[in-house]
Write a protein that holds these residues in place. Structure first.
Motif, short mmCIF file in Angstrom:
data_model
loop_
_atom_site.label_atom_id
_atom_site.label_comp_id
_atom_site.label_asym_id
_atom_site.label_seq_id
_atom_site.Cartn_x
_atom_site.Cartn_y
_atom_site.Cartn_z
N SER A 1 -3.22 -4.35 -10.04
CA SER A 1 -3.00 -3.86 -11.40
C SER A 1 -2.01 -2.70 -11.39
O SER A 1 -2.10 -1.81 -10.55
CB SER A 1 -4.34 -3.38 -11.98
OG SER A 1 -4.13 -2.58 -13.13
N SER B 1 -4.65 -4.50 -16.79
CA SER B 1 -6.05 -4.09 -16.82
C SER B 1 -6.91 -5.00 -15.96
O SER B 1 -6.65 -6.20 -15.85
CB SER B 1 -6.58 -4.13 -18.26
OG SER B 1 -5.77 -3.35 -19.11
N LYS B 2 -7.94 -4.40 -15.39
CA LYS B 2 -8.93 -5.19 -14.66
C LYS B 2 -10.18 -5.26 -15.52
O LYS B 2 -10.98 -4.34 -15.54
CB LYS B 2 -9.25 -4.55 -13.31
CG LYS B 2 -10.24 -5.37 -12.50
CD LYS B 2 -10.56 -4.72 -11.17
CE LYS B 2 -11.56 -5.58 -10.40
NZ LYS B 2 -11.93 -4.97 -9.11
N THR C 1 -5.25 -2.69 -5.97
CA THR C 1 -4.88 -1.66 -6.95
C THR C 1 -4.97 -0.25 -6.40
O THR C 1 -4.04 0.55 -6.54
CB THR C 1 -5.74 -1.80 -8.21
OG1 THR C 1 -5.60 -3.12 -8.73
CG2 THR C 1 -5.31 -0.79 -9.26
N LYS D 1 6.05 -5.51 -11.88
CA LYS D 1 5.14 -6.60 -11.50
C LYS D 1 5.84 -7.95 -11.54
O LYS D 1 5.71 -8.76 -10.62
CB LYS D 1 3.91 -6.61 -12.42
CG LYS D 1 3.05 -5.36 -12.32
CD LYS D 1 1.75 -5.49 -13.09
CE LYS D 1 1.95 -5.70 -14.58
NZ LYS D 1 2.61 -4.55 -15.24
N THR E 1 -1.43 -10.56 -11.00
CA THR E 1 -1.15 -9.21 -11.49
C THR E 1 -1.62 -9.07 -12.93
O THR E 1 -1.81 -10.06 -13.65
CB THR E 1 0.35 -8.87 -11.45
OG1 THR E 1 1.00 -9.44 -12.60
CG2 THR E 1 1.01 -9.35 -10.19
N GLY E 2 -1.77 -7.84 -13.33
CA GLY E 2 -2.10 -7.53 -14.72
C GLY E 2 -2.05 -6.04 -14.91
O GLY E 2 -1.85 -5.27 -13.96
N ASP F 1 -8.63 -6.78 -4.00
CA ASP F 1 -8.04 -5.92 -5.03
C ASP F 1 -7.22 -4.83 -4.36
O ASP F 1 -7.75 -3.94 -3.70
CB ASP F 1 -9.16 -5.31 -5.89
CG ASP F 1 -8.60 -4.56 -7.09
OD1 ASP F 1 -7.37 -4.38 -7.17
OD2 ASP F 1 -9.40 -4.14 -7.95
N GLN G 1 -5.61 2.61 -16.15
CA GLN G 1 -5.00 1.31 -15.88
C GLN G 1 -3.71 1.10 -16.67
O GLN G 1 -2.79 0.43 -16.19
CB GLN G 1 -6.00 0.20 -16.20
CG GLN G 1 -7.20 0.22 -15.27
CD GLN G 1 -8.17 -0.92 -15.53
OE1 GLN G 1 -7.76 -2.06 -15.66
NE2 GLN G 1 -9.45 -0.61 -15.60
N ASP H 1 -3.91 -10.72 -17.93
CA ASP H 1 -4.77 -10.12 -18.96
C ASP H 1 -4.15 -10.07 -20.35
O ASP H 1 -4.79 -9.67 -21.31
CB ASP H 1 -5.16 -8.69 -18.54
CG ASP H 1 -3.93 -7.82 -18.25
OD1 ASP H 1 -2.89 -8.38 -17.87
OD2 ASP H 1 -4.02 -6.60 -18.39
#
Length: 514
Positions: free
Chosen positions: A45, A197-198, A215, A52, A194-195, A213, A334, A152
């Motif tokens: 993230s 937010s988790k 991140t 990204k 990828t994103g 993860d 995030q 996300d």
């Protein structure tokens, strides 16, 4: 005049950057360290516009064997170019929502299948995804590389009180969609998601127990963003033609993002745009104003984000089950409005604004949520100039005006915390070091404003007198707790008039002269 290298503004494809001879910050060593492992799956993230999509594209080119694009890069002589793999690449921010996420996903999978000369017969996104993976494996005889960017986006587009049920429905669709990855793992060479937010309770995190993860992984701390050495090396030609204090100012404005509390990074989007315009402006923040965040913070009277201590499980705290109880710190971290400035010995995180761009912009937008004053107003500059020459009457007039500009339906009468929030945000957007509700052994200081020249010590009252406020400062000996700054200190007693909405009484006294 020396020709400056091209800036890759708006370019998120490796081929376009390399063919245009634009600056490319080589992050292929980080990609190699995860891509070399077979049957591996990763999630990472990062905030918007942090590279990204470019990273996903670079991975696609790597696994498809396009060596020419990696000429001179770190990975060129480390990678086995003799073996290529089929790549399934999905960017969920490009999925059409016109007929719903369900249909949009299915259409995108069919499009990918057609390009690979594969026919899909499944009628649901999840089964079509599994079918595409298996048929790609059988057709090529090689395991598949799956790259999913902005997973996300279909959820975050609906994170607000009016559409929260839609967000939950999107989440359910994605849970089913991603759930097939576990059973398809024998056909997968590499999985990267990828994103921004988790989201807790989405199956890619609860069901894929092999998904790592990255991140907050220290080894991935510098995978996105520009380090100080990368900035100075790759943008050397630009820095040479700019004023001597450019690096110092850039660090103040655009550096400061961290996901381990040790390595600090520049925002790529802001850096590129700064070198293009050569002006210190709000670049990254203006590309996506967090309207819902502002409204939620206003509703909760949340305003002081500096030096916030949170649990190391902060990334697990973003749930959409109950919008009103949404974990703001998790969301702010995030999305990039807060960052990890320090990891304590107790393994907690100290969060703060990453840099001046975010701090000033966030405060100004949040203040505009309280008042009717436009974010483009010049009031911050007016207050800053007044503070520089110690013109406190001018400061009083501006603060009084901004409080009076609060719409009646927003104004919380006789609520001291509400007024504290407004004053705190005013001084934050000005660019000063402001601290509110500062605890001392003798009591809690309402607000401290630290400038280069002096300290302003505020005590607030409602429907009392400025002298009452100053007496509180004196009785609790607040000045003693600030002597270590070695600066002149001015005490300011402020009494708000709850009926007339504004400052009823104001008095400033110099209480320490260095």
């Amino acid at each position: 005049m020396k020709r400056l290298p091209n800036l890759p503004i708006g370019l998120q494809y490796l081929e376009a950057i390399r063919k245009n001879e634009a600056i490319y910050i080589d992050k292929t060593e980080y990609i190699y360290e995860i891509a070399k492992h077979w049957n591996s799956g990763y999630f990472l993230s990062r905030p918007r516009r942090f590279g990204k999509s470019l990273t996903v594209d670079t991975m696609a080119e790597l696994f498809e064997g396009n060596r020419i694009l990696f000429k001179g890069l770190w990975i060129e002589d480390k990678w086995d170019w003799s073996e290529t793999f089929p790549v399934i690449r999905l960017s969920l921010d490009t999925i059409s929502h016109d007929e719903g996420l369900y249909v949009g996903l299915l259409m995108k999978l069919q499009e990918i299948a057609e390009d690979a000369d594969i026919q899909l017969v499944s009628k649901s996104p999840s089964s079509a995804f599994a079918e595409l993976i298996k048929k790609s494996y059988k057709k090529t005889g090689k395991p598949v590389v799956i790259l999913i960017d902005e997973y996300d986006k279909p959820i975050s587009d609906y994170i607000d009180p009016h559409h929260i049920e839609k967000a939950k429905k999107q989440t359910d669709i994605l849970k089913k969609f991603f759930s097939i990855l576990k059973d398809s793992s024998k056909y997968i060479r590499f999985l990267f998601i990828t994103g921004i937010s988790k989201f807790a309770k989405v199956s890619i995190f609860s069901e894929l127990n092999h998904l790592v993860d990255l991140t907050l992984n220290p080894d991935s701390a510098n995978m996105f963003g520009y380090t100080q050495s990368e900035l100075e090396h790759h943008f050397k030609d630009y820095l040479e033609i700019m004023p001597p204090d450019t690096l110092e100012k850039m660090k103040y404005w655009y550096d400061g993002y961290s996901w381990d509390g040790k390595n600090f990074l520049y925002n790529p989007f802001s850096v590129l745009n700064f070198f293009y315009t050569r002006e210190y402006r709000n670049y990254w923040f203006s590309t996506g104003t967090p309207t819902i965040l502002m409204k939620l913070m206003h509703r909760r009277l949340e305003y002081q984000l500096e030096e916030t201590e949170v649990s190391h499980l902060i990334m697990e705290g973003f749930r959409i089950d109950n919008f009103e109880n949404l974990n703001l710190n998790s969301l702010l971290l995030q999305t990039g409005y807060l960052t990890i400035k320090k990891v304590t010995s107790d393994n907690t995180y100290i969060l703060n604004y990453p840099n001046e761009e975010v701090r000033q912009s966030f405060a100004q937008f949040l203040l505009s949520e309280y008042t009717t004053v436009e974010v483009t107003s010049t009031y911050p500059l007016e207050i800053l100039r007044a503070l520089r020459i110690n013109d406190l009457e001018r400061v009083r007039r501006v603060i009084h005006f901004l409080i009076q500009a609060i719409p009646d339906h927003n104004y919380i009468q006789a609520e001291e915390k509400f007024l504290h929030a407004v004053v705190h945000l005013i001084f934050t957007m000005v660019g000063t070091d402001v601290r509110s509700e500062v605890h001392t052994p003798t009591g809690r200081i309402d607000t401290i404003v630290v400038t280069a020249q002096r300290i302003f010590l505020f005590e607030f009252k409602i429907d009392e007198t400025a002298d009452d406020a100053l007496k509180c400062i004196e009785d609790r000996n607040y000045v003693a707790h600030l002597r270590h700054h070695n600066k002149d200190i001015t005490a300011i007693g402020v009494s708000f008039d709850s009926k007339k909405k504004g400052i009823g009484d104001w008095k400033a006294v110099e209480v320490l002269k260095i």
